[in-house]
Design a protein around this motif. Structure first.
Motif, PDB file in Angstrom:
ATOM      1  N   VAL A   1       0.843  -1.197   0.000  1.00 17.04           N
ATOM      2  CA  VAL A   1       0.000   0.000   0.000  1.00 17.04           C
ATOM      3  C   VAL A   1       0.881   1.252   0.000  1.00 17.04           C
ATOM      4  CG1 VAL A   1      -1.837   1.254   1.204  1.00 17.04           C
ATOM      5  CG2 VAL A   1      -1.734  -1.248   1.340  1.00 17.04           C
ATOM      6  N   PRO A   2       0.730   2.142  -0.994  1.00 17.70           N
ATOM      7  CA  PRO A   2       1.485   3.407  -0.950  1.00 17.70           C
ATOM      8  C   PRO A   2       1.145   4.173   0.320  1.00 17.70           C
ATOM      9  CG  PRO A   2       0.477   3.084  -3.100  1.00 17.70           C
ATOM     10  CD  PRO A   2      -0.101   2.045  -2.196  1.00 17.70           C
ATOM     11  N   MET A   3       2.180   4.680   0.963  1.00 23.38           N
ATOM     12  CA  MET A   3       1.995   5.314   2.266  1.00 23.38           C
ATOM     13  C   MET A   3       2.268   6.809   2.209  1.00 23.38           C
ATOM     14  SD  MET A   3       1.179   3.000   4.425  1.00 23.38           S
ATOM     15  CE  MET A   3       1.588   3.697   6.009  1.00 23.38           C
ATOM     16  N   PRO A   4       1.533   7.594   3.003  1.00 19.81           N
ATOM     17  CA  PRO A   4       1.923   8.987   3.202  1.00 19.81           C
ATOM     18  C   PRO A   4       3.069   9.033   4.221  1.00 19.81           C
ATOM     19  CG  PRO A   4      -0.056   8.527   4.447  1.00 19.81           C
ATOM     20  CD  PRO A   4       0.282   7.267   3.703  1.00 19.81           C
ATOM     21  N   ARG A   5       4.160   8.391   3.878  1.00 17.81           N
ATOM     22  CA  ARG A   5       5.306   8.229   4.790  1.00 17.81           C
ATOM     23  C   ARG A   5       6.585   8.483   4.003  1.00 17.81           C
ATOM     24  NH1 ARG A   5       6.631   6.019   9.618  1.00 17.81           N
ATOM     25  NH2 ARG A   5       4.483   5.441  10.084  1.00 17.81           N
ATOM     26  N   THR A   6       7.416   9.368   4.526  1.00 17.73           N
ATOM     27  CA  THR A   6       8.636   9.766   3.838  1.00 17.73           C
ATOM     28  C   THR A   6       9.852   9.416   4.670  1.00 17.73           C
ATOM     29  OG1 THR A   6       7.452  11.612   2.809  1.00 17.73           O
ATOM     30  CG2 THR A   6       9.853  11.697   2.754  1.00 17.73           C
ATOM     31  N   ASN A   7      10.813   8.777   4.031  1.00 15.82           N
ATOM     32  CA  ASN A   7      12.095   8.484   4.652  1.00 15.82           C
ATOM     33  C   ASN A   7      12.977   9.713   4.448  1.00 15.82           C
ATOM     34  OD1 ASN A   7      14.804   7.520   5.076  1.00 15.82           O
ATOM     35  ND2 ASN A   7      13.992   5.441   4.931  1.00 15.82           N
ATOM     36  N   THR A   8      13.264  10.396   5.547  1.00 14.38           N
ATOM     37  CA  THR A   8      13.898  11.713   5.487  1.00 14.38           C
ATOM     38  C   THR A   8      15.153  11.753   6.343  1.00 14.38           C
ATOM     39  OG1 THR A   8      11.751  12.783   5.167  1.00 14.38           O
ATOM     40  CG2 THR A   8      13.528  14.184   5.955  1.00 14.38           C
ATOM     41  N   LEU A   9      16.169  12.463   5.861  1.00 11.12           N
ATOM     42  CA  LEU A   9      17.366  12.743   6.647  1.00 11.12           C
ATOM     43  C   LEU A   9      17.214  14.127   7.256  1.00 11.12           C
ATOM     44  CD1 LEU A   9      20.263  11.856   7.496  1.00 11.12           C
ATOM     45  CD2 LEU A   9      21.090  13.154   5.511  1.00 11.12           C
ATOM     46  N   TYR A  10      17.028  14.165   8.575  1.00 12.31           N
ATOM     47  CA  TYR A  10      16.907  15.427   9.303  1.00 12.31           C
ATOM     48  C   TYR A  10      18.309  15.897   9.694  1.00 12.31           C
ATOM     49  CZ  TYR A  10      11.860  14.649   9.840  1.00 12.31           C
ATOM     50  OH  TYR A  10      10.522  14.449   9.611  1.00 12.31           O
ATOM     51  N   LEU A  11      18.641  17.162   9.397  1.00 15.55           N
ATOM     52  CA  LEU A  11      19.964  17.713   9.686  1.00 15.55           C
ATOM     53  C   LEU A  11      19.851  18.733  10.817  1.00 15.55           C
ATOM     54  CD1 LEU A  11      21.225  18.198   6.022  1.00 15.55           C
ATOM     55  CD2 LEU A  11      21.568  16.241   7.535  1.00 15.55           C
ATOM     56  N   ASN A  12      20.736  18.621  11.792  1.00 18.11           N
ATOM     57  CA  ASN A  12      20.708  19.470  12.975  1.00 18.11           C
ATOM     58  C   ASN A  12      21.178  20.883  12.613  1.00 18.11           C
ATOM     59  OD1 ASN A  12      21.094  20.722  15.478  1.00 18.11           O
ATOM     60  ND2 ASN A  12      21.728  18.816  16.464  1.00 18.11           N
ATOM     61  N   THR A  13      20.257  21.829  12.562  1.00 21.64           N
ATOM     62  CA  THR A  13      20.585  23.199  12.158  1.00 21.64           C
ATOM     63  C   THR A  13      21.023  24.070  13.333  1.00 21.64           C
ATOM     64  OG1 THR A  13      18.311  24.004  12.471  1.00 21.64           O
ATOM     65  CG2 THR A  13      18.863  23.072  10.319  1.00 21.64           C
ATOM     66  N   GLU A  14      20.944  23.549  14.551  1.00 22.92           N
ATOM     67  CA  GLU A  14      21.219  24.346  15.742  1.00 22.92           C
ATOM     68  C   GLU A  14      22.691  24.335  16.136  1.00 22.92           C
ATOM     69  OE1 GLU A  14      18.858  24.803  19.873  1.00 22.92           O
ATOM     70  OE2 GLU A  14      19.808  22.842  19.621  1.00 22.92           O
ATOM     71  N   LYS A  15      23.355  23.208  15.939  1.00 23.32           N
ATOM     72  CA  LYS A  15      24.742  23.088  16.364  1.00 23.32           C
ATOM     73  C   LYS A  15      25.439  22.021  15.526  1.00 23.32           C
ATOM     74  CE  LYS A  15      23.609  19.708  19.980  1.00 23.32           C
ATOM     75  NZ  LYS A  15      23.643  19.404  21.429  1.00 23.32           N
TER      76      LYS A  15
ATOM     77  N   VAL B   1      16.208  16.452   4.273  1.00 18.89           N
ATOM     78  CA  VAL B   1      16.409  15.974   2.904  1.00 18.89           C
ATOM     79  C   VAL B   1      15.503  14.765   2.692  1.00 18.89           C
ATOM     80  CG1 VAL B   1      18.059  15.151   1.194  1.00 18.89           C
ATOM     81  CG2 VAL B   1      18.815  16.721   3.002  1.00 18.89           C
ATOM     82  N   PRO B   2      14.349  14.949   2.034  1.00 22.73           N
ATOM     83  CA  PRO B   2      13.478  13.793   1.763  1.00 22.73           C
ATOM     84  C   PRO B   2      14.136  12.874   0.747  1.00 22.73           C
ATOM     85  CG  PRO B   2      12.654  15.749   0.642  1.00 22.73           C
ATOM     86  CD  PRO B   2      13.811  16.202   1.475  1.00 22.73           C
ATOM     87  N   MET B   3      14.174  11.587   1.066  1.00 28.62           N
ATOM     88  CA  MET B   3      14.875  10.641   0.197  1.00 28.62           C
ATOM     89  C   MET B   3      13.912   9.753  -0.582  1.00 28.62           C
ATOM     90  SD  MET B   3      18.099   9.684   2.681  1.00 28.62           S
ATOM     91  CE  MET B   3      17.080   9.214   4.092  1.00 28.62           C
ATOM     92  N   LEU B   4      12.931   9.182   0.085  1.00 26.80           N
ATOM     93  CA  LEU B   4      12.021   8.280  -0.609  1.00 26.80           C
ATOM     94  C   LEU B   4      10.699   8.191   0.145  1.00 26.80           C
ATOM     95  CD1 LEU B   4      12.033   5.270   1.070  1.00 26.80           C
ATOM     96  CD2 LEU B   4      14.400   5.436   0.299  1.00 26.80           C
ATOM     97  N   HIS B   5       9.674   7.794  -0.583  1.00 31.33           N
ATOM     98  CA  HIS B   5       8.344   7.595  -0.010  1.00 31.33           C
ATOM     99  C   HIS B   5       8.077   6.093   0.060  1.00 31.33           C
ATOM    100  CE1 HIS B   5       7.860  11.857  -0.538  1.00 31.33           C
ATOM    101  NE2 HIS B   5       8.037  11.742  -1.828  1.00 31.33           N
ATOM    102  N   GLU B   6       7.702   5.632   1.223  1.00 33.89           N
ATOM    103  CA  GLU B   6       7.578   4.198   1.456  1.00 33.89           C
ATOM    104  C   GLU B   6       6.224   3.648   1.055  1.00 33.89           C
ATOM    105  OE1 GLU B   6       8.604   3.192   5.435  1.00 33.89           O
ATOM    106  OE2 GLU B   6      10.495   4.291   5.388  1.00 33.89           O
TER     107      GLU B   6
END
Length: 495
Positions: free
Chosen positions: A259-273, A460-465
């Protein structure tokens, strides 16, 4: 134990070892009609099955806790415990369904609804569906509830569909934590919870919507994806949640549903430090990532390369999306060291992390990985302990509207802001999206907010699961829900 003839004895024994005692019935036998459903779930409870946490979605998938409204396939609000509603400025009036009882035999009343909503609205932290929302509830007689927000909110009905705003009996709120055992209104009563190992539910014969076909549900929490797939192959489980891509090819195609999901495999980057406080190095990381190789290699083609944070489960997004402007130019990593965190509960994520490690090293970064079970790593991720974090994130899980996800993850005061992003332009775009009435105008505002986030390279969104669910051949009526709210319903049973 039902073992198919095609399964070798060693494989059957391995499955039994992995799931020893897994589905020995811990609940009551029900009326003796039919077999209890044996369900293998991916993630153990993280908060004692409190509905104020993500554990709420387990309660929803087991059809034990219910909300005032539900969402249809298009994401529009439809009746559940409330039969109708109307808006008057900042207030919404909900008419409650007659004849509903909680599992402890008490009646559903306006007072009970107000208690549950107030507990959620005053919790610390709040359920993420209420991020940025000041909500109060008051009873109007015994059968009507008035919900009021500080600002006019067009999404109140959709918000109240979130399993985190489930309505429970008074008994659930007597301790320091919310305890859903025997306190829901659904067709199945939660009767027993064994920590992070298992749970049992029995059919509730006085359910307002009719009598469930299965006499009960026995749940086992099995974080290991190989073990979950083995449980389906060996006949140890009737329904298996989130079969790993690597295991799908080993299963009979007739037993799995993709089933196509509203789910994204994302790389979150720490912008604070740390390293990724520098926007140019965030851009360098983005340019280093080859998402197609992840889809082809890790997901064996069972996913879609991301064009944005919102994927093909929201088909309107592609038509509205335009190229992102204002991104920083890529800088030189020059051997800078970064630590990437992720978790084992979703079997593909450690593989994604290993592949990203190689891709970023090729670009000039030094990369360390830290991989744990989600329950053991979430708090560190939210506290900004990593330079980057790989997350499989549902984008419309709560309200059926992606504005809530974008706010939670990227607003300065968002409760799930792993990137630690605090950007005025993003906050302004998110505020606009959240305040725009439902329809085409809101969709355009959501895409503008997505573009504002992407311009920062905080994520950085990489792929949709796509989710792969396993159902035994003799199971009928299991739900295949892209939003991961339904699994066992009134009609689910073993034939």
């Amino acid at each position: 134990m039902r073992v198919p003839a095609r399964l070798s004895l060693p494989a059957a024994l391995a499955a039994s070892a992995l799931l020893s005692g897994c589905f020995s019935s811990t609940g009551a036998a029900g009326s003796g009609e039919g077999e209890r459903l044996r369900v293998a779930m991916m993630q153990p409870p993280r908060s004692g099955l409190s509905p104020l946490s993500d554990d709420a979605f387990k309660l929803s998938r087991w059809s034990t806790a219910e909300t005032l409204v539900k969402l249809d396939a298009d994401g529009d609000a439809v009746p559940a415990l409330a039969t109708e509603w109307k808006q008057s400025g900042r207030s919404w009036e909900f008419t409650l369904r007659d004849g509903v009882t909680f599992h402890d035999g008490t009646d559903l009343t306006a007072e009970a609804v107000v208690r549950s909503l107030t507990e959620a609205a005053t919790a610390s932290p709040k359920p993420r569906i209420l991020d940025g929302v000041d909500l109060t509830a008051k009873a109007k007689g015994t059968g009507t509830v008035v919900v009021t927000t500080a600002d006019e909110d067009p999404l109140v009905p959709q918000r109240l569909s979130s399993p985190q705003l489930s309505i429970l009996a008074a008994k659930a709120y007597r301790g320091k934590t919310v305890n859903p055992v025997g306190a829901g209104t659904g067709p199945f009563e939660l009767t027993e919870v064994d920590g992070t190992s298992s749970a049992a539910l029995d059919r509730y014969d006085d359910y307002w919507g009719g009598r469930a076909k299965a006499p009960g549900i026995d749940v086992r929490f099995v974080p290991d994806g190989t073990a979950r797939a083995a449980a389906l192959r060996s006949g140890e489980a009737d329904i298996v949640e989130a079969v790993p891509v690597s295991q799908a090819a080993l299963l009979d195609e007739d037993l799995i549903t993709e089933v196509p999901m509203p789910r994204t495999n994302t790389l979150y980057l720490n912008t604070e430090k740390g390293v990724f406080k520098d926007a140019s190095l965030r851009a360098a990381a983005r340019e280093a990532i080859d998402a197609k190789s992840l889809v082809d290699g890790v997901y064996e083609g069972r996913a879609d390369v991301a064009e944005g944070l919102l994927g093909p489960a929201l088909p309107w997004a592609t038509g509205l999306r335009e190229p992102v402007e204002g991104r920083a130019k890529a800088g030189d990593p020059a051997g800078k060291t970064v630590t990437i965190g992720t978790f084992t509960d979703r079997a593909e994520l450690p593989e994604v992390a290993a592949a990203l490690q190689q891709q970023l090293r090729k670009a000039g970064f030094e990369v360390k990985l830290e991989v744990r079970e989600y329950a053991a790593i979430e708090s560190d991720a939210l506290a900004g302990a990593f330079d980057a974090f790989i997350l499989s994130r549902a984008t419309v899980l709560d309200s059926g509207d992606p504005a809530a996800y974008l706010y939670s993850d990227f607003a300065s005061d968002g409760s799930f802001n792993i990137s630690r992003l605090a950007d005025p332009a993003v906050d302004k775009a998110l505020e606009k999206a959240g305040g725009t009435p439902t329809g085409d105008a809101r969709r355009r505002a959501v895409i503008e907010a997505e573009a504002a986030v992407l311009a920062t390279d905080a994520a950085v969104p990489m792929l949709h699961e796509r989710v792969i669910q396993g159902d035994a051949a003799d199971v009928a009526g299991a739900a295949h829900d892209p939003r991961e709210r339904e699994l066992v319903t009134l009609d689910t049973h073993v034939k």
